[in-house]
Design a protein around this motif. Structure first.
Motif, short mmCIF file in Angstrom:
data_model
loop_
_atom_site.label_atom_id
_atom_site.label_comp_id
_atom_site.label_asym_id
_atom_site.label_seq_id
_atom_site.Cartn_x
_atom_site.Cartn_y
_atom_site.Cartn_z
N HIS A 24 63.76 -74.60 12.64
CA HIS A 24 64.78 -74.08 13.55
C HIS A 24 65.46 -75.27 14.20
O HIS A 24 64.83 -76.04 14.92
CB HIS A 24 64.15 -73.18 14.61
CG HIS A 24 65.14 -72.64 15.58
ND1 HIS A 24 65.96 -71.59 15.26
CD2 HIS A 24 65.46 -73.01 16.83
CE1 HIS A 24 66.75 -71.34 16.29
NE2 HIS A 24 66.46 -72.18 17.25
N ARG A 25 66.74 -75.44 13.93
CA ARG A 25 67.49 -76.57 14.46
C ARG A 25 68.37 -76.09 15.61
O ARG A 25 68.86 -74.97 15.60
CB ARG A 25 68.35 -77.20 13.37
CG ARG A 25 67.51 -77.75 12.24
CD ARG A 25 68.37 -78.17 11.09
NE ARG A 25 68.91 -76.94 10.48
CZ ARG A 25 69.98 -76.91 9.72
NH1 ARG A 25 70.64 -78.00 9.45
NH2 ARG A 25 70.41 -75.79 9.20
N ASN A 26 68.58 -76.95 16.60
CA ASN A 26 69.47 -76.61 17.70
C ASN A 26 70.23 -77.85 18.14
O ASN A 26 70.06 -78.92 17.59
CB ASN A 26 68.71 -75.96 18.85
CG ASN A 26 67.62 -76.87 19.38
OD1 ASN A 26 67.74 -78.08 19.38
ND2 ASN A 26 66.54 -76.28 19.84
N HIS A 27 71.04 -77.68 19.12
CA HIS A 27 71.87 -78.77 19.62
C HIS A 27 71.33 -79.27 20.96
O HIS A 27 72.00 -79.22 21.98
CB HIS A 27 73.32 -78.30 19.80
CG HIS A 27 73.98 -77.92 18.52
ND1 HIS A 27 74.25 -78.83 17.52
CD2 HIS A 27 74.42 -76.73 18.05
CE1 HIS A 27 74.84 -78.23 16.51
NE2 HIS A 27 74.94 -76.95 16.80
N ASP A 28 70.09 -79.77 20.97
CA ASP A 28 69.51 -80.29 22.21
C ASP A 28 70.32 -81.42 22.79
O ASP A 28 70.30 -81.67 23.98
CB ASP A 28 68.07 -80.76 21.98
CG ASP A 28 67.10 -79.62 21.94
OD1 ASP A 28 67.46 -78.52 22.43
OD2 ASP A 28 66.00 -79.79 21.40
N HIS A 41 81.15 -74.97 23.83
CA HIS A 41 81.21 -73.69 23.16
C HIS A 41 82.64 -73.23 22.92
O HIS A 41 82.86 -72.28 22.19
CB HIS A 41 80.42 -72.64 23.95
CG HIS A 41 78.95 -72.76 23.71
ND1 HIS A 41 78.27 -73.94 23.82
CD2 HIS A 41 78.05 -71.84 23.32
CE1 HIS A 41 77.01 -73.75 23.52
NE2 HIS A 41 76.84 -72.47 23.22
N ILE A 48 76.96 -72.83 14.84
CA ILE A 48 75.61 -72.26 14.96
C ILE A 48 74.81 -72.71 13.74
O ILE A 48 75.28 -72.60 12.60
CB ILE A 48 75.67 -70.74 15.04
CG1 ILE A 48 76.38 -70.33 16.33
CG2 ILE A 48 74.28 -70.13 14.94
CD1 ILE A 48 76.63 -68.85 16.44
N GLU A 50 71.80 -72.11 11.31
CA GLU A 50 70.90 -71.05 10.86
C GLU A 50 69.50 -71.63 10.63
O GLU A 50 69.37 -72.75 10.14
CB GLU A 50 71.40 -70.44 9.55
CG GLU A 50 72.72 -69.73 9.69
CD GLU A 50 72.63 -68.49 10.54
OE1 GLU A 50 71.59 -67.80 10.51
OE2 GLU A 50 73.60 -68.20 11.27
N PRO A 51 68.46 -70.88 10.98
CA PRO A 51 67.11 -71.32 10.65
C PRO A 51 66.97 -71.44 9.13
O PRO A 51 67.62 -70.72 8.38
CB PRO A 51 66.20 -70.22 11.18
CG PRO A 51 67.04 -69.44 12.13
CD PRO A 51 68.46 -69.60 11.68
#
Length: 67
Positions: A24-28, A41, A48, A50-51
């Motif tokens: 699971h990747r995010n934009h920390d 945003h 976005i 996706e996992p």
């Protein structure tokens, strides 16, 4: 679990094991940014994510392959 211990357990039981790894990747990095959350945003530079996942098969002979 160490890979050698896993291999030994599978060898002794003559079993194989399927492992699914979820990523699971995010934009920390946005938290440290000088732009506000709203500004990020409102543009398309941060789509976005996706996992994703990978599936591996470990067998009793010590082999590992991606399925």
């Amino acid at each position: 679990m160490r890979r050698d211990a896993l291999h030994e357990m599978l060898r002794q039981t003559q079993k194989s094991m399927i492992v699914t790894v979820m990523i699971h990747r995010n934009h920390d990095g946005l938290k440290q940014s000088h732009k506000s959350f709203r500004e990020h945003h409102d543009d398309d530079t941060f789509p976005i994510l996706e996992p994703s996942f990978k599936v591996f098969l470990f067998d009793a002979n010590g082999r590992c392959e991606e399925l």
